[in-house]
Design an enzyme around this catalytic site. Structure first.
Site, PDB file in Angstrom:
ATOM      1  N   ALA A  65       0.932  -1.187   0.030  1.00 13.76           N
ATOM      2  CA  ALA A  65       0.183  -0.024  -0.067  1.00 13.76           C
ATOM      3  C   ALA A  65       0.738   1.406  -0.125  1.00 13.76           C
ATOM      4  O   ALA A  65       2.106   1.023   0.459  1.00 13.76           O
ATOM      5  CB  ALA A  65      -0.824  -0.127   1.272  1.00 13.76           C
ATOM      6  N   GLY A 109       0.625  -5.139   0.766  1.00 18.22           N
ATOM      7  CA  GLY A 109      -0.483  -5.226   0.120  1.00 18.22           C
ATOM      8  C   GLY A 109      -0.200  -5.850  -1.371  1.00 18.22           C
ATOM      9  O   GLY A 109      -1.182  -6.566  -1.782  1.00 18.22           O
ATOM     10  N   GLU A 112      -0.337  -9.420  -0.530  1.00 17.07           N
ATOM     11  CA  GLU A 112      -1.643  -9.952  -0.084  1.00 17.07           C
ATOM     12  C   GLU A 112      -2.627  -9.845  -1.374  1.00 17.07           C
ATOM     13  O   GLU A 112      -3.619 -10.892  -1.716  1.00 17.07           O
ATOM     14  CB  GLU A 112      -2.278  -8.756   0.556  1.00 17.07           C
ATOM     15  CG  GLU A 112      -1.662  -8.964   2.100  1.00 17.07           C
ATOM     16  CD  GLU A 112      -1.917  -7.840   3.087  1.00 17.07           C
ATOM     17  OE1 GLU A 112      -1.927  -6.883   2.633  1.00 17.07           O
ATOM     18  OE2 GLU A 112      -2.534  -7.995   4.271  1.00 17.07           O
ATOM     19  N   GLU A 132       5.293  -5.023   7.014  1.00 20.21           N
ATOM     20  CA  GLU A 132       4.743  -3.831   7.470  1.00 20.21           C
ATOM     21  C   GLU A 132       5.031  -3.816   9.045  1.00 20.21           C
ATOM     22  O   GLU A 132       5.199  -2.574   9.483  1.00 20.21           O
ATOM     23  CB  GLU A 132       3.124  -4.394   7.682  1.00 20.21           C
ATOM     24  CG  GLU A 132       2.331  -4.261   6.463  1.00 20.21           C
ATOM     25  CD  GLU A 132       2.199  -5.824   5.792  1.00 20.21           C
ATOM     26  OE1 GLU A 132       3.032  -6.498   5.925  1.00 20.21           O
ATOM     27  OE2 GLU A 132       1.171  -5.724   4.839  1.00 20.21           O
TER      28      GLU A 132
HETATM   29  N1  DAK Z   1       4.662   3.102  -0.635  1.00 20.91           N
HETATM   30  C1  DAK Z   1       5.088   4.449  -1.043  1.00 20.91           C
HETATM   31  N2  DAK Z   1       6.083   4.288  -1.839  1.00 20.91           N
HETATM   32  C2  DAK Z   1       6.947   3.601  -2.137  1.00 20.91           C
HETATM   33  C3  DAK Z   1       6.390   2.067  -1.755  1.00 20.91           C
HETATM   34  C4  DAK Z   1       5.401   2.260  -0.745  1.00 20.91           C
HETATM   35  N3  DAK Z   1       4.953   1.115  -0.156  1.00 20.91           N
HETATM   36  N4  DAK Z   1       7.542   1.326  -1.797  1.00 20.91           N
HETATM   37  C5  DAK Z   1       8.251   2.061  -2.484  1.00 20.91           C
HETATM   38  N5  DAK Z   1       7.981   3.379  -2.734  1.00 20.91           N
HETATM   39  C6  DAK Z   1       8.756   4.285  -3.527  1.00 20.91           C
HETATM   40  C7  DAK Z   1      10.146   4.699  -2.612  1.00 20.91           C
HETATM   41  O1  DAK Z   1       9.623   5.685  -1.755  1.00 20.91           O
HETATM   42  C8  DAK Z   1      10.865   5.631  -3.760  1.00 20.91           C
HETATM   43  O2  DAK Z   1      10.320   7.028  -4.082  1.00 20.91           O
HETATM   44  P1  DAK Z   1      11.100   8.056  -4.393  1.00 20.91           P
HETATM   45  O3  DAK Z   1      11.880   8.306  -2.973  1.00 20.91           O
HETATM   46  O4  DAK Z   1      12.036   7.877  -5.123  1.00 20.91           O
HETATM   47  O5  DAK Z   1      10.209   9.264  -4.543  1.00 20.91           O
HETATM   48  C9  DAK Z   1      10.655   4.714  -4.980  1.00 20.91           C
HETATM   49  O6  DAK Z   1       9.342   3.774  -4.780  1.00 20.91           O
HETATM   50  C10 DAK Z   1      11.698   3.487  -5.046  1.00 20.91           C
HETATM   51  O7  DAK Z   1      11.864   2.832  -3.842  1.00 20.91           O
HETATM   52  P2  DAK Z   1      13.212   2.721  -3.187  1.00 20.91           P
HETATM   53  O8  DAK Z   1      14.232   3.665  -3.435  1.00 20.91           O
HETATM   54  O9  DAK Z   1      13.008   2.403  -1.795  1.00 20.91           O
HETATM   55  O10 DAK Z   1      13.834   1.367  -3.937  1.00 20.91           O
HETATM   56  P3  DAK Z   1      14.955   0.153  -3.440  1.00 20.91           P
HETATM   57  O11 DAK Z   1      15.019  -0.570  -4.354  1.00 20.91           O
HETATM   58  O12 DAK Z   1      15.975   0.839  -2.736  1.00 20.91           O
HETATM   59  O13 DAK Z   1      13.821  -0.576  -2.281  1.00 20.91           O
HETATM   60  C11 DAK Z   1      12.098  -1.763  -1.407  1.00 20.91           C
HETATM   61  C12 DAK Z   1      12.829  -1.300  -2.569  1.00 20.91           C
HETATM   62  C13 DAK Z   1      10.695  -2.594  -1.990  1.00 20.91           C
HETATM   63  C14 DAK Z   1      12.726  -2.701  -0.442  1.00 20.91           C
HETATM   64  C15 DAK Z   1      11.765  -0.562  -0.514  1.00 20.91           C
HETATM   65  O14 DAK Z   1      11.130   0.508  -1.440  1.00 20.91           O
HETATM   66  C16 DAK Z   1      10.616  -0.751   0.453  1.00 20.91           C
HETATM   67  O15 DAK Z   1      10.766  -1.036   1.515  1.00 20.91           O
HETATM   68  N6  DAK Z   1       9.460  -0.206   0.271  1.00 20.91           N
HETATM   69  C17 DAK Z   1       8.161  -0.538   1.220  1.00 20.91           C
HETATM   70  C18 DAK Z   1       7.755  -1.878   1.358  1.00 20.91           C
HETATM   71  C19 DAK Z   1       6.705  -2.147   2.347  1.00 20.91           C
HETATM   72  O16 DAK Z   1       6.972  -1.497   3.635  1.00 20.91           O
HETATM   73  N7  DAK Z   1       5.525  -2.473   1.985  1.00 20.91           N
HETATM   74  C20 DAK Z   1       4.496  -2.686   2.986  1.00 20.91           C
HETATM   75  C21 DAK Z   1       3.750  -0.991   3.153  1.00 20.91           C
HETATM   76  S1  DAK Z   1       2.135  -1.321   4.130  1.00 20.91           S
HETATM   77  C22 DAK Z   1      -5.549  -2.910   3.764  1.00 20.91           C
HETATM   78  C23 DAK Z   1      -5.101  -3.022   2.610  1.00 20.91           C
HETATM   79  C24 DAK Z   1      -3.416  -3.109   2.452  1.00 20.91           C
HETATM   80  C25 DAK Z   1      -2.644  -2.710   3.672  1.00 20.91           C
HETATM   81  C26 DAK Z   1      -3.072  -2.597   4.840  1.00 20.91           C
HETATM   82  C27 DAK Z   1      -4.670  -2.636   4.944  1.00 20.91           C
HETATM   83  N8  DAK Z   1      -6.914  -2.854   4.122  1.00 20.91           N
HETATM   84  C28 DAK Z   1      -7.638  -3.379   3.099  1.00 20.91           C
HETATM   85  C29 DAK Z   1      -7.427  -2.287   5.232  1.00 20.91           C
HETATM   86  C30 DAK Z   1      -1.214  -3.056   3.167  1.00 20.91           C
HETATM   87  C31 DAK Z   1      -0.196  -2.241   3.784  1.00 20.91           C
HETATM   88  C32 DAK Z   1       1.097  -2.060   3.037  1.00 20.91           C
HETATM   89  O17 DAK Z   1       1.311  -2.626   2.262  1.00 20.91           O
END
Ligand code: DAK
Length: 258
Positions: A65, A109, A112, A132
């Protein structure tokens, strides 16, 4: 309809939806999930479409997400607005077969949504995870439930508690994905697999989804009973007669679209 965050194509009875937010690793913004839900509803209504493929880019199926979009929300905001609920379960609710073609990151997400699909074809580059916990929350779109059913408690707990990612080989070994495909061939192979499904009897493929998914919802005895009744119902379809006649007559069956 034209979309901004996804690309939609129809290829020979297969609907192909490609997440298209390359600058954010296909982070699942409210806009993207809304467009995804809309495209899926349209494909369900489109009788030319017999199966659907969801995919992302080489680097990311979807990195979760959109964290930037949700970071400033408060609990009352999320609860009262039912934050990021609308559209999220549309993949699971789709009655036509949906294949996830995953290359690169499928996180949070993204993992998921892949697990909501009927099966996952993984590129050798795929990385699955529920990270997360690293941002102070935990899976919210079914990850704690679907991952646990798919890979068992021990691996699910470890992944959800540590945020560890699982590569394609491990994912295939534990049953999270059905097959691994070289990254360069992933989308073509997924579309060709979907085409094989799309030419089958439409009610039969939809009923297969129904009966297999029932295995997650009920006891073995009830599931087997449900399967038996659905199997018997297949004898009410023209496709049963066509399929069996074609076998006996040594020709290819021609199934209808309904
Ligand atoms: N959201 C927003 N931007 C994101 C992102 C995300 N999840 N993942 C990556 N980006 C963006 C980064 O901010 C960066 O943008 P700029 O800084 O260049 O503007 C760009 O994508 C490239 O990312 P990185 O520079 O970080 O790239 P790397 O190759 O160094 O790293 C990475 C890749 C995937 C390891 C890293 O980006 C990362 O850790 N990303 C976050 C992964 C994460 O934590 N995902 C879980 C998010 S929470 C629900 C439904 C769904 C959910 C909850 C509730 N309901 C129906 C109630 C879901 C929640 C989640 O998914």
């Amino acid at each position: 309809m034209s979309y901004e965050t996804i690309i939609v194509e129809i290829r020979d009875n297969v609907g192909l939806i490609t997440f298209n937010r390359p600058d954010a690793l296909n982070a699942l913004s409210i806009a993207l999930v809304g467009e995804l839900a809309d495209a899926l509803r349209a494909m369900e209504k489109n009788s030319d479409v017999g199966a659907i493929v969801l995919t992302g880019s080489e680097k990311a199926f979807a990195a979760g997400a959109d964290i930037k979009e949700m970071q400033s929300k408060s609990w009352p905001d999320t609860y009262v607005d039912d934050f990021i609920t609308d559209g999220w379960e549309q993949v699971a609710a789709c009655r036509k077969p949906v294949i996830a073609a995953v290359a690169g990151f499928a996180l949070g997400g993204g993992c998921e949504i892949a697990m909501m699909c009927d099966f996952i074809l993984a590129a050798d580059t795929a990385q699955f995870g529920q990270p997360e916990i690293k941002i102070g929350v935990w899976p919210g779109a079914g990850g704690s439930q679907r991952l646990t059913r798919l890979v068992g408690k021990s691996k699910s707990m470890e992944m959800c508690l540590t945020g560890r990612m699982m590569g394609a080989e491990e994912a295939e070994r534990v049953g999270l994905v059905s097959r691994i495909i070289p990254a360069a061939e992933l989308v073509e192979e997924a579309v060709s697999t979907a085409q094989k499904i799309a030419v089958m009897s439409r009610p039969a493929t939809m009923m297969v989804k129904d009966v297999v998914n029932r295995a997650y919802e009920t006891t073995l005895a009830e599931g087997v009973r449900y399967e038996r009744r659905m199997f018997q119902a297949s004898f009410g379809t023209p496709d049963q007669r066509e399929g069996m006649a074609a076998f006996v007559e040594k020709r290819k069956p021609v199934f209808g679209k309904s």
